[in-house]
Design an enzyme around this catalytic site. Structure first.
Site, PDB file in Angstrom:
ATOM      1  N   LYS A 102       0.917  -0.788  -0.155  1.00  0.00           N
ATOM      2  CA  LYS A 102      -0.145   0.096  -0.171  1.00  0.00           C
ATOM      3  C   LYS A 102       1.246   1.105  -0.102  1.00  0.00           C
ATOM      4  O   LYS A 102       1.635   0.666   0.710  1.00  0.00           O
ATOM      5  CB  LYS A 102      -0.875   0.205   1.704  1.00  0.00           C
ATOM      6  CG  LYS A 102      -2.316   0.998   1.493  1.00  0.00           C
ATOM      7  CD  LYS A 102      -2.990   0.403   2.448  1.00  0.00           C
ATOM      8  CE  LYS A 102      -3.990   1.858   2.752  1.00  0.00           C
ATOM      9  NZ  LYS A 102      -4.918   1.993   3.789  1.00  0.00           N
ATOM     10  N   HIS A 104      -0.684   4.533  -0.309  1.00  0.00           N
ATOM     11  CA  HIS A 104      -0.936   5.111   0.475  1.00  0.00           C
ATOM     12  C   HIS A 104      -1.234   5.594   2.674  1.00  0.00           C
ATOM     13  O   HIS A 104      -1.660   4.146   2.621  1.00  0.00           O
ATOM     14  CB  HIS A 104      -2.353   5.692   0.075  1.00  0.00           C
ATOM     15  CG  HIS A 104      -3.421   5.375  -0.142  1.00  0.00           C
ATOM     16  ND1 HIS A 104      -2.622   3.658  -0.866  1.00  0.00           N
ATOM     17  CD2 HIS A 104      -4.655   4.675   0.444  1.00  0.00           C
ATOM     18  CE1 HIS A 104      -3.901   3.194  -0.904  1.00  0.00           C
ATOM     19  NE2 HIS A 104      -4.745   3.797  -0.042  1.00  0.00           N
TER      20      HIS A 104
END
Length: 218
Positions: A102, A104
């Site tokens: 991921k 963010h």
């Protein structure tokens, strides 16, 4: 019944362990098949976690964190952690990986406990066929921190030779990574459960023994 015998009956009742004639991915024709995708209710998952916990306690496995490889391993690691607390009063962390990191929010590859150097990690999986999952998992874990992967716990050890080796995937896991693999039950336990009438299937017993003789490891 012992917890192993209870687990074998549980697998049959859940439609996870079936007998007949099945062509495996390896091309071998087996008289039994294990489909862990048939665990699909909360009650089943709660019982399954309890069997993992019993296996972990029986074998004296040390763990600070359970790791469940995405995706099948995620509910297994969670259910095992819950069962360890409910049955034995032991609080174990859990974590699992993302298929893609991921980029963010909190970011990263893992969800749950943030791994630390020296942390004792136990991998929770359903079955082990080729060892491919472990080959993919170890670099991820070691890439996150210098963890101590003490062991891996699976539901069933087929005790079966790999296609390209006289050793099983379980034996290769220790030889290649030093990871001991423990199973709630193995194929010998299933054969004995049929013999003793814990589960039905005596009409397949000769074929089970023959298959074990042909493809099995000690």
């Amino acid at each position: 019944m012992t917890y192993k015998e209870e687990f074998i009956r549980f697998m049959v009742d859940s439609g996870v362990l079936t007998f007949g004639e099945f062509t495996l991915k390896s091309g071998r024709k087996a008289p039994y098949f294990i489909n862990t995708g048939n665990y699909k209710t909360g009650a089943q998952l709660a019982r399954l976690g309890g069997f993992y916990a019993d296996c972990i306690k029986e074998n004296g496995i040390e763990a600070e964190t359970f790791f469940g490889p995405a995706y099948k391993g995620i509910p297994l690691a969670v259910s095992a952690a819950v069962a360890m607390y409910n049955k034995y009063g032991e609080e174990i962390n859990y974590t699992f990986d993302r298929k893609e990191a991921k980029d963010h929010g909190e970011g990263g590859m893992f969800v749950g406990k943030k791994l630390e150097n020296g942390e004792k990690v136990v991998i929770i999986e359903d079955v082990m066929t080729s060892g491919k999952a472990l080959k993919e998992t170890m670099p991820k874990l070691k890439g996150a921190a210098d963890v101590d992967v003490t062991s891996m716990v699976i539901t069933v050890d087929r005790m079966e030779k790999a296609l390209d080796s006289d050793k099983s995937a379980v034996q290769n896991a220790f030889d290649e990574y030093g990871v001991r693999v423990y199973s709630i039950v193995n194929i010998n336990d299933i054969i004995e459960a049929i013999k003793s009438g814990i589960v039905e299937g005596k009409e397949y017993l000769d074929k089970m023994i023959e298959y074990r003789s042909l493809y099995g490891v000690q």
